[in-house]
Design a protein around this motif. Structure first.
Motif, PDB file in Angstrom:
ATOM      1  N   ASP A 126       0.868  -1.166   0.000  1.00  0.00           N
ATOM      2  CA  ASP A 126       0.000   0.000   0.000  1.00  0.00           C
ATOM      3  C   ASP A 126       0.912   1.225   0.000  1.00  0.00           C
ATOM      4  O   ASP A 126       2.108   1.119   0.283  1.00  0.00           O
TER       5      ASP A 126
ATOM      6  N   ARG B 226       4.821   5.828   3.782  1.00  0.00           N
ATOM      7  CA  ARG B 226       5.578   7.035   4.097  1.00  0.00           C
ATOM      8  C   ARG B 226       7.019   6.782   3.670  1.00  0.00           C
ATOM      9  O   ARG B 226       7.534   5.665   3.780  1.00  0.00           O
TER      10      ARG B 226
ATOM     11  N   ASP C  64      -1.391  11.374   3.847  1.00  0.00           N
ATOM     12  CA  ASP C  64      -1.493  10.219   4.727  1.00  0.00           C
ATOM     13  C   ASP C  64      -2.832  10.316   5.451  1.00  0.00           C
ATOM     14  O   ASP C  64      -3.071  11.289   6.173  1.00  0.00           O
ATOM     15  N   PRO C  65      -3.722   9.343   5.279  1.00  0.00           N
ATOM     16  CA  PRO C  65      -5.036   9.440   5.913  1.00  0.00           C
ATOM     17  C   PRO C  65      -4.975   9.403   7.444  1.00  0.00           C
ATOM     18  O   PRO C  65      -5.907   9.845   8.111  1.00  0.00           O
ATOM     19  N   GLU C  66      -3.871   8.924   8.004  1.00  0.00           N
ATOM     20  CA  GLU C  66      -3.732   8.839   9.459  1.00  0.00           C
ATOM     21  C   GLU C  66      -3.103  10.087  10.067  1.00  0.00           C
ATOM     22  O   GLU C  66      -3.175  10.291  11.269  1.00  0.00           O
ATOM     23  N   ASP C  67      -2.435  10.902   9.239  1.00  0.00           N
ATOM     24  CA  ASP C  67      -1.764  12.102   9.728  1.00  0.00           C
ATOM     25  C   ASP C  67      -1.715  13.106   8.583  1.00  0.00           C
ATOM     26  O   ASP C  67      -0.901  12.964   7.667  1.00  0.00           O
ATOM     27  N   ARG C  68      -2.549  14.122   8.638  1.00  0.00           N
ATOM     28  CA  ARG C  68      -2.664  15.069   7.535  1.00  0.00           C
ATOM     29  C   ARG C  68      -1.375  15.837   7.264  1.00  0.00           C
ATOM     30  O   ARG C  68      -1.202  16.398   6.197  1.00  0.00           O
TER      31      ARG C  68
ATOM     32  N   ARG D  23       2.356   9.986   1.903  1.00  0.00           N
ATOM     33  CA  ARG D  23       2.731   8.638   1.494  1.00  0.00           C
ATOM     34  C   ARG D  23       3.082   8.685   0.016  1.00  0.00           C
ATOM     35  O   ARG D  23       2.760   9.643  -0.672  1.00  0.00           O
TER      36      ARG D  23
END
Length: 169
Positions: A66, A69, A102-106, A110
């Motif tokens: 996927d 980072r 990054d959907p987990e940390d704007r 990635r």
């Protein structure tokens, strides 16, 4: 001190498992042959690309995961983050990779392959596959199946060994 699978540490005098030296020598030879600069040049010529070996390794790795980072990519490739950053800049300029949020940390990004990057990886894999077919053309289907099974097992065991905490670490 005994390490993995009863093998004595480097300083100890262990009795090697049968055929391990033959396997180690064969793997070193294959690695050497596959990693030669001329081999890479041939691969790039046949694939119609002008990428260096590091770029190809990064593209192949990204294609098998996927979006990652850059720092995670560096860790997984066991290289310095600055090396990956430099390679990614070149790949991005060539239109082969793109940075996405990054959907987990704007605040983070990635990296994923672009359509052009996917096409490049497909060409590299196809040329590599063709080369392997030529080299293995005289092997029987049963031998090829056995080799594939053993290689998968070998890689799995190497990964397990690499990820295991060795005595003294």
């Amino acid at each position: 001190m005994t390490g993995v699978a009863g093998v004595t540490g480097v300083a100890g005098a262990a009795t090697p498992l049968p055929h391990v030296m033959d396997i180690e020598q064969a793997l070193n030879r294959v690695t050497y042959l596959a990693g030669r600069a001329r081999q890479h040049e041939r691969l790039m010529e046949r694939a119609g690309l002008t990428l260096d070996r590091a770029s190809v390794a990064i593209l192949r790795f990204i294609s098998e995961s996927d979006p990652l980072r850059p720092g995670v990519l560096a860790v997984r490739l066991s290289v310095e983050a600055s090396h990956v950053t430099r390679q990614l800049r070149q790949l991005e300029a060539a239109g082969l990779v793109a940075r996405i949020p990054d959907p987990e940390d704007r605040r983070a990004q990635r990296v994923q392959l672009t359509e052009e990057g996917l096409a490049a990886v497909r060409r590299i894999r196809e040329v590599s596959r063709q080369g392997m077919e030529v080299a293995l053309t005289h092997w029987t289907p049963a031998d090829l199946e056995r080799l594939a099974d053993l290689f998968h097992r070998l890689v799995s065991d190497f990964v397990t060994y690499a990820e295991a905490e060795l005595p003294g670490e």
